[in-house]
Write a protein that holds these residues in place. Structure first.
Motif, PDB file in Angstrom:
ATOM      1  N   HIS A  22       0.827  -1.203   0.000  1.00 17.37           N
ATOM      2  CA  HIS A  22       0.000   0.000   0.000  1.00 17.37           C
ATOM      3  C   HIS A  22       0.866   1.258   0.000  1.00 17.37           C
ATOM      4  CE1 HIS A  22      -3.328   2.704   1.031  1.00 17.37           C
ATOM      5  NE2 HIS A  22      -2.516   3.220   1.935  1.00 17.37           N
ATOM      6  N   LEU A  23       1.917   1.258   0.785  1.00 14.83           N
ATOM      7  CA  LEU A  23       2.782   2.430   0.870  1.00 14.83           C
ATOM      8  C   LEU A  23       3.548   2.656  -0.428  1.00 14.83           C
ATOM      9  CD1 LEU A  23       4.217   1.961   4.481  1.00 14.83           C
ATOM     10  CD2 LEU A  23       2.512   3.620   3.750  1.00 14.83           C
ATOM     11  N   VAL A  24       3.964   1.578  -1.084  1.00  8.44           N
ATOM     12  CA  VAL A  24       4.718   1.720  -2.330  1.00  8.44           C
ATOM     13  C   VAL A  24       3.887   2.424  -3.395  1.00  8.44           C
ATOM     14  CG1 VAL A  24       5.727   0.407  -4.244  1.00  8.44           C
ATOM     15  CG2 VAL A  24       6.242  -0.230  -1.898  1.00  8.44           C
ATOM     16  N   LEU A  25       2.583   2.174  -3.379  1.00  8.23           N
ATOM     17  CA  LEU A  25       1.706   2.778  -4.388  1.00  8.23           C
ATOM     18  C   LEU A  25       1.617   4.295  -4.265  1.00  8.23           C
ATOM     19  CD1 LEU A  25      -1.262   0.231  -4.423  1.00  8.23           C
ATOM     20  CD2 LEU A  25       0.689   0.367  -5.978  1.00  8.23           C
ATOM     21  N   THR A  26       2.029   4.869  -3.139  1.00  9.93           N
ATOM     22  CA  THR A  26       1.934   6.316  -2.936  1.00  9.93           C
ATOM     23  C   THR A  26       3.211   7.047  -3.334  1.00  9.93           C
ATOM     24  OG1 THR A  26       2.690   6.142  -0.639  1.00  9.93           O
ATOM     25  CG2 THR A  26       0.327   5.978  -1.038  1.00  9.93           C
ATOM     26  N   ILE A  27       4.271   6.327  -3.705  1.00  7.12           N
ATOM     27  CA  ILE A  27       5.517   6.992  -4.099  1.00  7.12           C
ATOM     28  C   ILE A  27       5.283   7.789  -5.374  1.00  7.12           C
ATOM     29  CG2 ILE A  27       7.916   6.657  -4.801  1.00  7.12           C
ATOM     30  CD1 ILE A  27       7.984   4.108  -3.203  1.00  7.12           C
ATOM     31  N   GLY A  28       5.690   9.049  -5.349  1.00 10.12           N
ATOM     32  CA  GLY A  28       5.521   9.905  -6.519  1.00 10.12           C
ATOM     33  C   GLY A  28       4.171  10.579  -6.604  1.00 10.12           C
ATOM     34  N   HIS A 106      14.485  15.602  -3.099  1.00  5.71           N
ATOM     35  CA  HIS A 106      15.078  16.922  -2.954  1.00  5.71           C
ATOM     36  C   HIS A 106      15.612  17.504  -4.250  1.00  5.71           C
ATOM     37  CE1 HIS A 106      14.623  16.463   1.321  1.00  5.71           C
ATOM     38  NE2 HIS A 106      15.285  15.329   1.291  1.00  5.71           N
ATOM     39  N   LYS A 107      15.534  16.741  -5.346  1.00  4.49           N
ATOM     40  CA  LYS A 107      15.900  17.293  -6.636  1.00  4.49           C
ATOM     41  C   LYS A 107      14.650  17.896  -7.271  1.00  4.49           C
ATOM     42  CE  LYS A 107      19.710  14.066  -7.403  1.00  4.49           C
ATOM     43  NZ  LYS A 107      20.256  13.005  -8.284  1.00  4.49           N
ATOM     44  N   PRO A 108      14.798  18.607  -8.384  1.00  7.90           N
ATOM     45  CA  PRO A 108      13.591  19.127  -9.066  1.00  7.90           C
ATOM     46  C   PRO A 108      12.593  18.011  -9.326  1.00  7.90           C
ATOM     47  CG  PRO A 108      15.558  20.077 -10.026  1.00  7.90           C
ATOM     48  CD  PRO A 108      16.033  19.043  -9.040  1.00  7.90           C
ATOM     49  N   ARG A 109      11.411  18.175  -8.757  1.00  6.29           N
ATOM     50  CA  ARG A 109      10.427  17.092  -8.781  1.00  6.29           C
ATOM     51  C   ARG A 109       9.768  16.979 -10.144  1.00  6.29           C
ATOM     52  NH1 ARG A 109       8.569  15.506  -3.830  1.00  6.29           N
ATOM     53  NH2 ARG A 109       7.662  13.815  -5.055  1.00  6.29           N
ATOM     54  N   ARG A 110       9.514  15.754 -10.528  1.00  2.00           N
ATOM     55  CA  ARG A 110       8.731  15.499 -11.725  1.00  2.00           C
ATOM     56  C   ARG A 110       7.248  15.658 -11.395  1.00  2.00           C
ATOM     57  NH1 ARG A 110      11.374  10.172 -14.676  1.00  2.00           N
ATOM     58  NH2 ARG A 110      13.522  10.942 -14.808  1.00  2.00           N
ATOM     59  N   PRO A 111       6.407  15.742 -12.440  1.00  2.00           N
ATOM     60  CA  PRO A 111       4.958  15.806 -12.149  1.00  2.00           C
ATOM     61  C   PRO A 111       4.523  14.612 -11.319  1.00  2.00           C
ATOM     62  CG  PRO A 111       5.387  16.305 -14.452  1.00  2.00           C
ATOM     63  CD  PRO A 111       6.698  15.841 -13.869  1.00  2.00           C
ATOM     64  N   LEU A 112       3.618  14.865 -10.392  1.00  2.00           N
ATOM     65  CA  LEU A 112       3.165  13.812  -9.485  1.00  2.00           C
ATOM     66  C   LEU A 112       2.387  12.738 -10.236  1.00  2.00           C
ATOM     67  CD1 LEU A 112       1.959  15.979  -6.472  1.00  2.00           C
ATOM     68  CD2 LEU A 112       4.129  14.773  -6.713  1.00  2.00           C
ATOM     69  N   VAL A 113       2.511  11.536  -9.757  1.00  5.83           N
ATOM     70  CA  VAL A 113       1.725  10.430 -10.288  1.00  5.83           C
ATOM     71  C   VAL A 113       0.335  10.484  -9.679  1.00  5.83           C
ATOM     72  CG1 VAL A 113       1.547   7.926 -10.494  1.00  5.83           C
ATOM     73  CG2 VAL A 113       3.786   9.018 -10.559  1.00  5.83           C
ATOM     74  N   ARG A 114      -0.671  10.387 -10.506  1.00  3.86           N
ATOM     75  CA  ARG A 114      -2.052  10.398  -9.995  1.00  3.86           C
ATOM     76  C   ARG A 114      -2.429   8.984  -9.575  1.00  3.86           C
ATOM     77  NH1 ARG A 114      -4.544  15.137 -10.856  1.00  3.86           N
ATOM     78  NH2 ARG A 114      -3.612  16.596 -12.341  1.00  3.86           N
ATOM     79  N   THR A 115      -2.022   8.653  -8.376  1.00  3.91           N
ATOM     80  CA  THR A 115      -2.255   7.299  -7.870  1.00  3.91           C
ATOM     81  C   THR A 115      -3.657   7.126  -7.301  1.00  3.91           C
ATOM     82  OG1 THR A 115      -1.378   7.902  -5.695  1.00  3.91           O
ATOM     83  CG2 THR A 115       0.183   7.042  -7.325  1.00  3.91           C
ATOM     84  N   GLY A 116      -4.353   8.235  -7.058  1.00  3.24           N
ATOM     85  CA  GLY A 116      -5.660   8.143  -6.419  1.00  3.24           C
ATOM     86  C   GLY A 116      -5.572   8.083  -4.910  1.00  3.24           C
ATOM     87  N   VAL A 117      -4.361   8.109  -4.357  1.00  6.00           N
ATOM     88  CA  VAL A 117      -4.154   8.070  -2.915  1.00  6.00           C
ATOM     89  C   VAL A 117      -3.670   9.423  -2.463  1.00  6.00           C
ATOM     90  CG1 VAL A 117      -2.936   6.942  -1.019  1.00  6.00           C
ATOM     91  CG2 VAL A 117      -3.583   5.633  -3.041  1.00  6.00           C
ATOM     92  N   ALA A 118      -4.313   9.995  -1.476  1.00  8.67           N
ATOM     93  CA  ALA A 118      -3.928  11.303  -0.965  1.00  8.67           C
ATOM     94  C   ALA A 118      -3.864  11.254   0.542  1.00  8.67           C
ATOM     95  CB  ALA A 118      -4.928  12.385  -1.422  1.00  8.67           C
TER      96      ALA A 118
END
Length: 235
Positions: A22-28, A106-118
């Motif tokens: 479950h936690l892995v799915l929230t990365i990004g 901490h580097k320039p972030r890429r666009p967030l993944v829309r995982t559906g988890v907030a």
């Protein structure tokens, strides 16, 4: 006692593996943060500890030549479930490595993944670790160091899987489940049909007199409707 201990350890490993998944799915995603990465690290370490603790008694039991056939069959079922947990854990660790590399903190972030988890995921990790709260300390290079440790952990889990398979030879296709495939569906279908039969039994067979009365009533109603239509046309 050994079998009950293995079942308890396997249940704890299953929960820890599910929480890690479950936690892995929230990365990004929008819930990604250093707190999440620390929770991933601690949950991963907890799952590895449980894997080692579960594998030792299972291996010892299955290598016992004097064990009865029925008891061996039960241990083989536990072994198959244990192997499945290890495979899922290794797959999720590889997924975490790929996502963690693609989405550094901490580097320039890429666009967030829309995982559906907030939102935060501390509650899930806390249940996996059996602790009330988790403390987090800000470290600039935490995610970089953790990814290096994660690479080593992946190798260790892979080696653990290989060593256990070398010590115990239990082909998964030879282990039979306690219930036939689709048994739960058959049980629910049987319950539904039983409920239908019980209703039919309560109502009983159709009464001929009641059927005749219903037919006469329907005919009278149709005649009244036809007569009303004729009167409306004449007027």
């Amino acid at each position: 006692m050994a079998r009950e201990e293995c079942k308890a350890l396997l249940d704890a490993l299953n929960k820890a593996t599910a929480c890690y998944h479950h936690l892995v799915l929230t990365i990004g995603g929008s819930a990604d943060s250093q707190n999440l990465r620390e929770e991933l690290q601690k949950t991963r370490q907890k799952a590895q500890e449980l894997a080692v603790a579960t594998g030792a008694p299972l291996t010892t039991a299955l290598r016992d030549k004097g064990m009865g056939a029925e008891e061996r069959t039960e241990f083989e079922r536990l072994w198959v479930a244990f192997s499945g947990c290890l495979d899922l854990l290794e797959a999720d660790m590889r997924r975490a490595l790929a996502l963690g590399t693609a989405f550094p903190l901490h580097k320039p972030r890429r666009p967030l993944v829309r995982t559906g988890v907030a939102g935060g995921a501390a509650g899930v990790a806390a249940r996996a670790l059996s602790v009330r709260t988790l403390r987090h300390e800000a470290e600039r290079n935490f995610d970089v160091d953790d990814l290096r440790e994660l690479e080593r952990d992946i190798l260790q889990v892979g080696k653990m899987i290989y060593d256990l398979e070398m010590k115990v030879n239990v082909p998964r296709w030879t282990v039979q489940a306690r219930q036939a495939a689709g048994a739960e569906l058959l049980i629910s279908a049987g319950a539904s049909s039983a409920g239908f039969v019980s209703v039919e039994e309560r109502t009983g067979p159709c009464d001929p007199s009641k059927a005749l009365a219903a037919t006469v009533f329907s005919a009278v109603l149709l005649a009244a409707v036809a007569l009303a239509v004729c009167v409306a046309k004449l007027s």
